[in-house]
Design a protein around this motif. Structure first.
Motif, PDB file in Angstrom:
ATOM      1  N   PHE A 164       0.848  -1.160   0.132  1.00  0.00           N
ATOM      2  CA  PHE A 164       0.171  -0.036  -0.268  1.00  0.00           C
ATOM      3  C   PHE A 164       0.717   0.918   0.240  1.00  0.00           C
ATOM      4  N   LYS A 165       0.665   2.436  -0.621  1.00  0.00           N
ATOM      5  CA  LYS A 165       1.328   3.377  -0.729  1.00  0.00           C
ATOM      6  C   LYS A 165       0.759   4.777  -0.766  1.00  0.00           C
ATOM      7  N   LEU A 166       1.363   5.347   0.096  1.00  0.00           N
ATOM      8  CA  LEU A 166      -0.073   7.079   0.382  1.00  0.00           C
ATOM      9  C   LEU A 166       0.728   7.696  -0.190  1.00  0.00           C
ATOM     10  N   HIS A 167      -0.038   8.433  -0.913  1.00  0.00           N
ATOM     11  CA  HIS A 167       0.333   9.697  -1.361  1.00  0.00           C
ATOM     12  C   HIS A 167      -0.232  10.601  -0.027  1.00  0.00           C
ATOM     13  N   THR A 168      -0.157  11.696   0.340  1.00  0.00           N
ATOM     14  CA  THR A 168      -0.313  12.313   1.680  1.00  0.00           C
ATOM     15  C   THR A 168       0.127  14.367   1.093  1.00  0.00           C
ATOM     16  N   LEU A 201       5.872   5.579   1.154  1.00  0.00           N
ATOM     17  CA  LEU A 201       4.995   7.040   0.763  1.00  0.00           C
ATOM     18  C   LEU A 201       6.038   7.213  -0.017  1.00  0.00           C
ATOM     19  N   ASP A 202       4.339   8.729  -1.009  1.00  0.00           N
ATOM     20  CA  ASP A 202       4.643   9.608  -1.991  1.00  0.00           C
ATOM     21  C   ASP A 202       3.877  10.743  -1.766  1.00  0.00           C
ATOM     22  N   CYS A 203       4.584  11.259  -0.689  1.00  0.00           N
ATOM     23  CA  CYS A 203       4.430  13.138  -0.187  1.00  0.00           C
ATOM     24  C   CYS A 203       5.166  14.046  -0.938  1.00  0.00           C
ATOM     25  N   ILE A 227      11.179   5.620   0.413  1.00  0.00           N
ATOM     26  CA  ILE A 227      10.398   6.426   0.602  1.00  0.00           C
ATOM     27  C   ILE A 227      10.261   7.206  -1.374  1.00  0.00           C
ATOM     28  N   GLU A 228       9.708   8.202  -1.778  1.00  0.00           N
ATOM     29  CA  GLU A 228       9.160   9.055  -2.952  1.00  0.00           C
ATOM     30  C   GLU A 228       9.063   9.975  -2.863  1.00  0.00           C
ATOM     31  N   GLU A 229       9.745  10.865  -3.796  1.00  0.00           N
ATOM     32  CA  GLU A 229      10.148  11.753  -4.380  1.00  0.00           C
ATOM     33  C   GLU A 229       9.742  12.988  -2.857  1.00  0.00           C
ATOM     34  N   PRO A 230      10.892  13.187  -2.330  1.00  0.00           N
ATOM     35  CA  PRO A 230       9.491  14.512  -1.232  1.00  0.00           C
ATOM     36  C   PRO A 230      10.161  15.448  -1.351  1.00  0.00           C
ATOM     37  N   PRO A 253      14.355   8.082 -10.005  1.00  0.00           N
ATOM     38  CA  PRO A 253      12.947   9.189 -10.847  1.00  0.00           C
ATOM     39  C   PRO A 253      12.481   9.209 -10.909  1.00  0.00           C
ATOM     40  N   GLU A 254      11.421  10.072 -10.554  1.00  0.00           N
ATOM     41  CA  GLU A 254      10.106   9.886 -11.198  1.00  0.00           C
ATOM     42  C   GLU A 254       9.320  10.148 -12.513  1.00  0.00           C
ATOM     43  N   THR A 255       9.889  12.067 -11.809  1.00  0.00           N
ATOM     44  CA  THR A 255       9.054  13.222 -12.999  1.00  0.00           C
ATOM     45  C   THR A 255      10.729  13.736 -13.686  1.00  0.00           C
ATOM     46  N   SER A 275      15.906   2.332  -8.541  1.00  0.00           N
ATOM     47  CA  SER A 275      15.733   3.137  -9.458  1.00  0.00           C
ATOM     48  C   SER A 275      13.711   3.053 -10.039  1.00  0.00           C
ATOM     49  N   ARG A 276      13.229   4.066 -11.227  1.00  0.00           N
ATOM     50  CA  ARG A 276      12.173   3.971 -11.715  1.00  0.00           C
ATOM     51  C   ARG A 276      12.201   4.166 -12.987  1.00  0.00           C
ATOM     52  N   ALA A 277      11.563   3.320 -14.297  1.00  0.00           N
ATOM     53  CA  ALA A 277      10.629   3.901 -15.464  1.00  0.00           C
ATOM     54  C   ALA A 277       9.364   3.722 -15.474  1.00  0.00           C
ATOM     55  N   ILE A 304       8.852  -0.097 -11.807  1.00  0.00           N
ATOM     56  CA  ILE A 304       7.478   0.346 -13.208  1.00  0.00           C
ATOM     57  C   ILE A 304       6.766   1.496 -12.519  1.00  0.00           C
ATOM     58  N   HIS A 305       7.578   2.465 -12.882  1.00  0.00           N
ATOM     59  CA  HIS A 305       6.463   3.687 -12.196  1.00  0.00           C
ATOM     60  C   HIS A 305       5.026   4.012 -12.976  1.00  0.00           C
ATOM     61  N   GLY A 306       4.235   3.949 -12.482  1.00  0.00           N
ATOM     62  CA  GLY A 306       2.187   3.733 -13.030  1.00  0.00           C
ATOM     63  C   GLY A 306       1.927   2.473 -13.700  1.00  0.00           C
TER      64      GLY A 306
HETATM   65 MG    MG Z   1       4.947   9.194  -7.501  1.00  0.00          MG
END
Ligand code: MG
Ligand code: LLH
Length: 378
Positions: A164-168, A201-203, A227-230, A253-255, A275-277, A304-306
């Motif tokens: 489970f991933k929270l976007h806060t 967590l993606d905050c 922990i993601e993209e803080p 990175p994501e973005t 890593s992410r893609a 794999i993001h998304g």
């Molecule tokens: Mg994200």
């Protein structure tokens, strides 16, 4: 075989998902929205389909880049569009290139009567999914408090999810962002689901180094998985600083723009541990498979993001651990399992053990309702 046309059709559908003033999605009143269907047309009658992209850019840039080309020359078509991207900075995006690349892979699969993940070189038939929430809100019974996240996480685990991933909470919510409130939500979720569920967590994406470190150190105590993209991902130094100090994995990175070159820099500079893609972030399956092989060469895990058909097919073909399939974005008020009107079925139903299975149909496996599209052209 030669590409004779790139058909770009925009159509209307009803949705209950709205964007706030900063671009984050939330539940809202039902309204009309538009979607784009991209069709690669060939002189042999073979076609490939994908959803998404900016119609203006697809017609101005992508179409001339591919008409007359062999639709199996995906690399050539991709590289040609990337060159144009230099000149259209900010307007011709990786999401546009992605739509074209996905349609070309779909064509190849349909032509050869095989699922894309098999064409890529199949590796797995199913993948565990994580429930990925929408960003926090102020909706009563929504995602408005730490307890609300805990309730939703409990409901997701009851459905079978193992992660489970929270976007806060983020602006424009007046009191957001708040590192303390993020940690409170993460703590409430851990308490509710127990120690065996993977939590992420993606905050807020613009915290400073001290705020990001504080959150990371608290998440370590809670046994979080990443922990993601803080922070702003353009500062590779900030991520290297954070990853150096935390024992828990930093993902990214994501973005950050820049395709596989950016992923290579992040790996070399130790700016993240995972890593992410994603197909939307890099411009399709073609570049994401390169990122997969890059990570494999360095012994680095890659997420794999998304969600969606493109990302799912990549997960079916990557020989390294793909972390999880991102299923979402989810919210207590949204029925994710109900397909939008332009699809006969969702691509990623969840089984009782929390897995998503590879699509069986030829191409990407997406079941587009072409009659609906035709009837609702904008
Ligand atoms: Mg994200
Ligand atoms: O900021 C947001 O709205 C979300 O973080 C969104 O971008 C989401 O898709 C994401 O980052 N997933 O990992």
């Amino acid at each position: 075989m030669k590409v004779t046309d790139l058909r770009v059709q925009t159509f209307k559908y009803r949705t209950k998902i709205v964007r706030d003033s900063e671009g984050h999605t939330h539940p809202g009143p039902e309204h009309d929205s538009t979607q784009t269907l991209v069709t690669v047309v060939t002189d042999e009658g073979a076609e490939g389909y994908a959803l998404g992209g900016n119609p203006k850019m697809l017609l101005e840039v992508s179409k001339p880049a591919m008409v007359g080309e062999d639709p199996f020359d995906r690399e050539r078509i991709w590289q040609r569009q990337r060159q144009w991207q230099r000149l259209h900075v900010g307007s011709f995006s990786d999401r546009d290139i992605c739509a074209v690349d996905l349609a070309l892979w779909d064509l190849a699969g349909r032509y050869l009567k095989m699922p894309v993940h098999k064409l890529l070189g199949g590796f797995r038939e199913k993948v565990p999914a994580y429930a990925s929430t929408m960003c926090g809100d102020e909706l009563k019974g929504g995602l408005d408090t730490p307890e609300a996240y805990a309730d939703f996480a409990g409901a997701c685990v009851a459905k079978g999810y193992t992660a489970f991933k929270l976007h806060t909470w983020m602006p424009p919510i007046p009191w957001a962002p708040s590192p303390k409130q993020d940690v409170a939500a993460c703590a409430a979720v851990r308490k509710r689901v127990g120690p065996d569920i993977a939590l992420m967590l993606d905050c807020f994406h613009d915290y400073d180094r001290q705020q990001a470190l504080y959150i990371g150190q608290e998440l370590e105590k809670l046994g979080y998985h990443w922990i993601e993209e803080p922070m702003d991902e353009h500062s590779v130094s900030s991520y290297a600083w954070l990853a150096e100090q935390l024992r828990m994995p930093v993902i990214g990175p994501e973005t950050a723009e820049g395709h596989i070159q950016t992923r290579a820099e992040w790996i070399v500079r130790k700016a993240s541990d995972i890593s992410r893609a994603g197909v939307g972030d890099l411009g399709g399956i073609t570049p994401v498979m390169k990122a997969v092989h890059l990570a494999e060469a360095f012994g680095v895990r890659l997420e794999i993001h998304g969600g969606g058909a493109g990302n799912l097919n990549v997960l079916g073909a990557m020989g390294i651990q793909g972390e999880y399939y991102e299923r979402g974005l989810l919210h207590p008020f949204i029925d994710y399992d109900k397909p939008p009107a332009y699809l006969h079925a969702i691509i990623d139903p969840l089984d009782k053990d929390g897995n998503v299975h590879m699509p069986k149909g030829p191409g990407l496996g997406q079941e587009i309702d072409f009659a609906y599209v035709k009837k609702h052209l904008a």
